[in-house]
Structure formats: C-alpha cells, structure tokens
Design a protein around this motif. Sequence first.
Motif, PDB file in Angstrom:
ATOM      1  N   ASP A 323       0.836  -1.202   0.000  1.00 18.70           N
ATOM      2  CA  ASP A 323       0.000   0.000   0.000  1.00 18.70           C
ATOM      3  C   ASP A 323       0.870   1.251   0.000  1.00 18.70           C
ATOM      4  O   ASP A 323       1.080   1.890   1.023  1.00 18.70           O
ATOM      5  CB  ASP A 323      -0.915  -0.024   1.228  1.00 18.70           C
ATOM      6  N   GLY A 325       0.094   4.017  -1.343  1.00 13.43           N
ATOM      7  CA  GLY A 325      -0.762   5.175  -1.103  1.00 13.43           C
ATOM      8  C   GLY A 325      -0.875   5.520   0.365  1.00 13.43           C
ATOM      9  O   GLY A 325      -0.963   6.692   0.732  1.00 13.43           O
ATOM     10  N   ASN A 401      -5.285   6.435  -4.907  1.00 10.13           N
ATOM     11  CA  ASN A 401      -4.825   5.473  -3.900  1.00 10.13           C
ATOM     12  C   ASN A 401      -4.386   6.188  -2.624  1.00 10.13           C
ATOM     13  O   ASN A 401      -4.567   5.672  -1.519  1.00 10.13           O
ATOM     14  CB  ASN A 401      -3.665   4.651  -4.467  1.00 10.13           C
ATOM     15  N   ARG A 404      -7.878   7.613  -0.952  1.00 10.79           N
ATOM     16  CA  ARG A 404      -9.091   6.790  -1.000  1.00 10.79           C
ATOM     17  C   ARG A 404      -9.748   6.600   0.360  1.00 10.79           C
ATOM     18  O   ARG A 404     -10.955   6.367   0.447  1.00 10.79           O
ATOM     19  CB  ARG A 404      -8.769   5.432  -1.625  1.00 10.79           C
TER      20      ARG A 404
END
Length: 430
Positions: A323, A325, A401, A404
């Motif tokens: 991840d 993001g 991302n 979000r």
Amino acid sequence: MEQNDDEPPIVVLTNGTCRQSRGMEIQASAEIWYGTLDPRNMSFRVPRTLEQTNTTGEILALLYAAQTTPLDRDLHIKTESKLIVNLLTKNLEHAEGIGWINTANKELLKILVSHLRRRNGRTLIEKVNGHDGAEENEGADNLARLETEDEIADVIDLTPVSTLLKPGAQLSKMTQALLYKGIIESTPPHKRKGTESNLQRIQGDIKALNGSAPTVSRIWQSLGNKIITKKCRNFLWKAIHEAFKIGQYWNHIPECGDRGICPRCGESESMEHILTKCKYGSQAEIWDLTKTLWEKTNSPWKAPTLGLALGSQLVNTERSKADRGLNNLFTILITESAYLIWNLRCEWRIRRKSDPAALHSKTEITNRWKKHIQNKIRMDYLTSDQTKMGVKARDRTEVDNTWRHIIPPDENETLDWRRVTGVLAGMGIT
C-alpha cells in the motif's frame, strides 16, 4: 604465468542482494554461484562500513570471483547488473580519464578494476537476465535466501593494486563542471552540530518504526519526494539544518536571549519544543486532528516526535509494501501539519507579538488545518487532470490510492475539483 588455452574458462554467476528481516536493519550480501552443489558457491555479508545496496554486493561478488580464480585461467563472469557491465567495459576509459569523479562506489570499483587487471587469463563479463528461471539464476537466488554469517574480512581482500590504476585525471577530458565536482568531493564537508544532531534524531526515530535506520544520503534524497509540497520541503530542509532563528540562536546575541525562550512555557523554544512539546501552542490540537483523520485508514497512529516530523517521508506503514498510497498519505499529513504548526507559531510570535490574549483559538486552528489539508487534496487532483496538465499530469491512480480513505473513489469521480472547497465536511472532525 603461461595461459593454457586447452582449459575451459571458469564460469561464475555473481549477484548482490538486500534483505530486511522484521525489526532488523537492511543487510546487503554478495552471492557467487558456480553450479549446483558446487563447494565453491559462496555468500557473505556486506560489512556495515559500506553502503548496504545491491550494487555494493554485486561489486564485492565480482571481486571475490576475480581473487579466487587462478590468475592464468580464463574467467567468464555472468551478472544481472547492466550498470556494472557498462562501468567495467565501455565506460571504464571515461571514468578513469575523469579521475572517477561523480562515480558512485568509485573506491570499490577501483579495487575491482585493479584486481581484474592483475589477472593473466582473459576475463569475459556478460550481462544476463535475472529471475528468468534459469538454473544458475535460481541457484544464486537460493544463496541469497540463506542466512550467512560469513564476514567479508574472512573471504576477500579490499586492498587495491595501486600500480595497476591510473592516477589522477586527464586534463583533456575535464570540464569546468567536473572540476568543480572534483573539488567538492575532495573537500571534507563542514559538519554542523545542529544538523548532525537532527540527522541522528531522524535515523533513531525512523529505525524505531521501520527496524532500520536510513543513511544520511537517503534522508537528503527523501526531501525531493514529489508528494511533499515545495514549501514543506523548504521547511524540512531548514529545520534539519537549524536555519531558523529560534531557541539557542539568540543566546549569542547580546540582550536578545529572551527571544529564544517560549513566553508561555519558559523553556528553550527549539523546533522540537514548537512541534511536539509546547503546551500553549497549536501543536496538540493539530496532532489530534491529524490522528483523527489518520485513524480512518484503520492503521495504528504513530505519535509525532521531532525525528518523525522531519523524516515522515521515510516511514513505512504497517501495510507499506502492498500500500504505497498509505505511505504517501502519512507523509502528507505529517509534513503539512508540521508546517502549519510552524506557521501558526510565527503568526503569534511576530504578527501578534506573543500576546497571550491573541493565541489561536481551537476553532481557528481546526479551520486552518482543514483548509490546509483540503487545499492539498484539491491540488493533487487538479494536477492529475490530463486535459489541463497534459504530459505533466500526475498519475491519477496514485492520487486516488493516496486519498481513497478520505474520499472514496466512487465519490471523487463526480466531483469538480475546480470548485470543491469542503472535502472534509462531515468527516467527524470538530
């Protein structure tokens, strides 16, 4: 020694890798693979005195192969590093001609070149594709996965053969820019105590979170992260260098020592005090707001420290590898919040003349922080608009991302980012 042309060349695959076990520092290693179950197969750790990178491990692996192969035998080295192949072949004459100026790992490369030239046998260096399923590649990868305790001092000699190296640089190949870089490289950097202290704080705090400490060069490089706004980058750079006129700066100026004391706390008004400790500034409220927004990601909150505030771009969150993001979001929230704390402190100390009655109210701090984050969200989406930005547009997927957890993807598709001003409304932040 006479070369025996009847003997086939010794073929070896070299490799350099980096790995990090949970809670441990990054460790680079060198792998040398001759064949399946070959007793000459070797893997050893790169010492801590050298930079822990794949390239360092690759150079040491080539050096080991050159030193352990009989001098009169032909040697065929296979490596996955195109960079190393180019440096040892078509770029070698140029690198030596300019005295290795502006060349990464130049000391190790000079050692490697001198030991390759020492050999009487022919040396062939071939670039091969990595992770292609070939037996030799799989063998080197298996060596990389082994936990080795071998130290470099036990298996390799890092002494260059100075008589086989070209000294200095050729004036005909030098430019003014190269000469300037050469002067900079040969001049020991001036160390500032404040800067060194802040770099150590960043390394210590990041190590406590990531399990490994970033190098000093990695810290400076991270300030160029494009997700950090230019104003925040400037703030971080000055804060690390202690370039702001706060705290102990005023101790050396006659009759100005009181300017370095927090008028409310009575303590030295250092950057650490401003960002994390002042009981009467805006830092407590802003970090609470940041924590509330971050908790919407369902990831654990990391209480801010000076090292974290100045090095958040180096932090790996719990789901970092899967991840990116989430890492970006953490960096944005910490850097933007730290910069706002600094701005509000300057407003109160300078524009409001440190008047206790003019301290920023909780409502004012909340509104200013919301606007700060909303502007960042808005700019991220505006700069990802390909119809407006063209080839300079940011990757929209990366922006989605990053944000979000704050703005669900199905909602931001319907938003006109040129007009949106209330992104954080209804987020439960009061």
